[in-house]
Design a protein around this motif. Structure first.
Motif, mmCIF file in Angstrom:
data_model
loop_
_atom_site.group_PDB
_atom_site.id
_atom_site.type_symbol
_atom_site.label_atom_id
_atom_site.label_comp_id
_atom_site.label_asym_id
_atom_site.label_seq_id
_atom_site.Cartn_x
_atom_site.Cartn_y
_atom_site.Cartn_z
ATOM 1 N N ILE A 60 25.404 -32.561 -13.526
ATOM 2 C CA ILE A 60 26.325 -33.099 -14.530
ATOM 3 C C ILE A 60 25.839 -32.669 -15.913
ATOM 4 N N PRO A 61 26.676 -31.986 -16.684
ATOM 5 C CA PRO A 61 26.243 -31.591 -18.024
ATOM 6 C C PRO A 61 26.110 -32.808 -18.940
ATOM 7 N N VAL A 62 25.073 -32.774 -19.764
ATOM 8 C CA VAL A 62 24.779 -33.875 -20.677
ATOM 9 C C VAL A 62 24.703 -33.334 -22.103
ATOM 10 N N ILE A 63 25.425 -33.997 -22.994
ATOM 11 C CA ILE A 63 25.354 -33.685 -24.418
ATOM 12 C C ILE A 63 24.651 -34.849 -25.107
ATOM 13 N N ALA A 64 23.558 -34.554 -25.801
ATOM 14 C CA ALA A 64 22.874 -35.584 -26.577
ATOM 15 C C ALA A 64 23.671 -35.831 -27.849
ATOM 16 N N VAL A 65 23.977 -37.091 -28.102
ATOM 17 C CA VAL A 65 24.666 -37.497 -29.327
ATOM 18 C C VAL A 65 23.752 -38.539 -29.969
ATOM 19 N N THR A 66 22.954 -38.098 -30.948
ATOM 20 C CA THR A 66 21.882 -38.954 -31.434
ATOM 21 C C THR A 66 21.575 -38.734 -32.900
ATOM 22 N N GLY A 67 20.938 -39.708 -33.489
ATOM 23 C CA GLY A 67 20.498 -39.610 -34.870
ATOM 24 C C GLY A 67 19.159 -38.903 -35.005
ATOM 25 N N LEU A 68 18.514 -38.603 -33.896
ATOM 26 C CA LEU A 68 17.242 -37.889 -33.943
ATOM 27 C C LEU A 68 17.524 -36.413 -34.214
ATOM 28 N N VAL A 69 17.154 -35.933 -35.395
ATOM 29 C CA VAL A 69 17.595 -34.603 -35.814
ATOM 30 C C VAL A 69 16.474 -33.581 -35.955
ATOM 31 N N LEU A 70 15.260 -33.930 -35.698
ATOM 32 C CA LEU A 70 14.165 -32.973 -35.841
ATOM 33 C C LEU A 70 14.300 -31.832 -34.837
ATOM 34 N N PRO A 71 13.978 -30.609 -35.261
ATOM 35 C CA PRO A 71 14.070 -29.467 -34.335
ATOM 36 C C PRO A 71 13.229 -29.645 -33.066
ATOM 37 N N CYS A 72 12.078 -30.297 -33.183
ATOM 38 C CA CYS A 72 11.252 -30.500 -31.977
ATOM 39 C C CYS A 72 11.956 -31.432 -30.984
ATOM 40 N N ILE A 73 12.739 -32.390 -31.473
ATOM 41 C CA ILE A 73 13.501 -33.280 -30.585
ATOM 42 C C ILE A 73 14.615 -32.495 -29.912
ATOM 43 N N GLN A 74 15.280 -31.641 -30.675
ATOM 44 C CA GLN A 74 16.341 -30.811 -30.095
ATOM 45 C C GLN A 74 15.789 -29.936 -28.982
ATOM 46 N N GLN A 75 14.630 -29.370 -29.195
ATOM 47 C CA GLN A 75 14.011 -28.532 -28.169
ATOM 48 C C GLN A 75 13.646 -29.361 -26.943
ATOM 49 N N ARG A 76 13.096 -30.549 -27.163
ATOM 50 C CA ARG A 76 12.763 -31.440 -26.042
ATOM 51 C C ARG A 76 14.006 -31.808 -25.243
ATOM 52 N N LEU A 77 15.118 -32.058 -25.942
ATOM 53 C CA LEU A 77 16.363 -32.404 -25.258
ATOM 54 C C LEU A 77 16.847 -31.240 -24.397
ATOM 55 N N GLN A 78 16.759 -30.043 -24.922
ATOM 56 C CA GLN A 78 17.166 -28.871 -24.151
ATOM 57 C C GLN A 78 16.259 -28.709 -22.927
ATOM 58 N N GLU A 79 14.976 -28.852 -23.111
ATOM 59 C CA GLU A 79 14.033 -28.736 -21.995
ATOM 60 C C GLU A 79 14.258 -29.831 -20.960
ATOM 61 N N ALA A 80 14.721 -31.004 -21.405
ATOM 62 C CA ALA A 80 14.974 -32.126 -20.490
ATOM 63 C C ALA A 80 16.284 -31.965 -19.724
ATOM 64 N N GLY A 81 17.138 -31.024 -20.161
ATOM 65 C CA GLY A 81 18.354 -30.773 -19.398
ATOM 66 C C GLY A 81 19.659 -30.942 -20.150
#
Length: 144
Positions: free
Chosen positions: A88-109
């Protein structure tokens, strides 16, 4: 602003699960999903969301990351470990905007990311983009 995708016009309406603990944000998401002809499931915590995802197998999940009980990263880990829900594709919709968080989200799926606050056309476009990717049939390959 011209939208890149038209609302979904399929026999089966796509189902989107929104995992969000803020009622106002859920209302905005519901408004957009109704506008583009999608079924709407909602959960205000990740434990409920995982149960809904397992039972209903939505076409797309919109996931806040800061949630009660389990955070979005743990939810993603649980979702991706289950063969029923792992695709199931997941889109993160969040106030966490740091590039390291974005990378973690991508790595998490996560397949994509939308930072809060967002404009409704941005939300609509990202949902349509991923629903078109997952829900529209692939054109047949014609061999010559």
């Amino acid at each position: 602003m011209k939208q890149p995708f038209a609302p979904i016009q399929l026999e089966k309406r796509p189902c989107v699960l929104a995992v969000e603990d803020d009622e106002d944000n859920l209302l905005l998401i519901e408004y957009v999903l109704e506008k583009i002809n999608c079924l709407f499931l909602k959960a205000s915590d990740s434990i409920t969301a995982l149960s809904l995802a397992t039972v209903h197998l939505p076409d797309l999940i919109l996931l806040d990351i800061v949630l009660p009980q389990w955070d979005g990263f743990y939810f993603l880990q649980q979702l991706k470990q289950n063969p029923l829900t792992s695709c199931i594709p997941v889109i993160a919709v969040t106030g966490l905007v740091l590039p390291c968080i974005q990378q973690r989200l991508q790595e998490a799926g996560c397949v994509d990311y939308l930072s809060k606050p967002y404009r409704l056309p941005e939300l609509e476009n990202i949902i349509l983009l991923h629903l078109h990717r997952c829900c529209l049939p692939t054109p047949p390959v014609i061999e010559i």
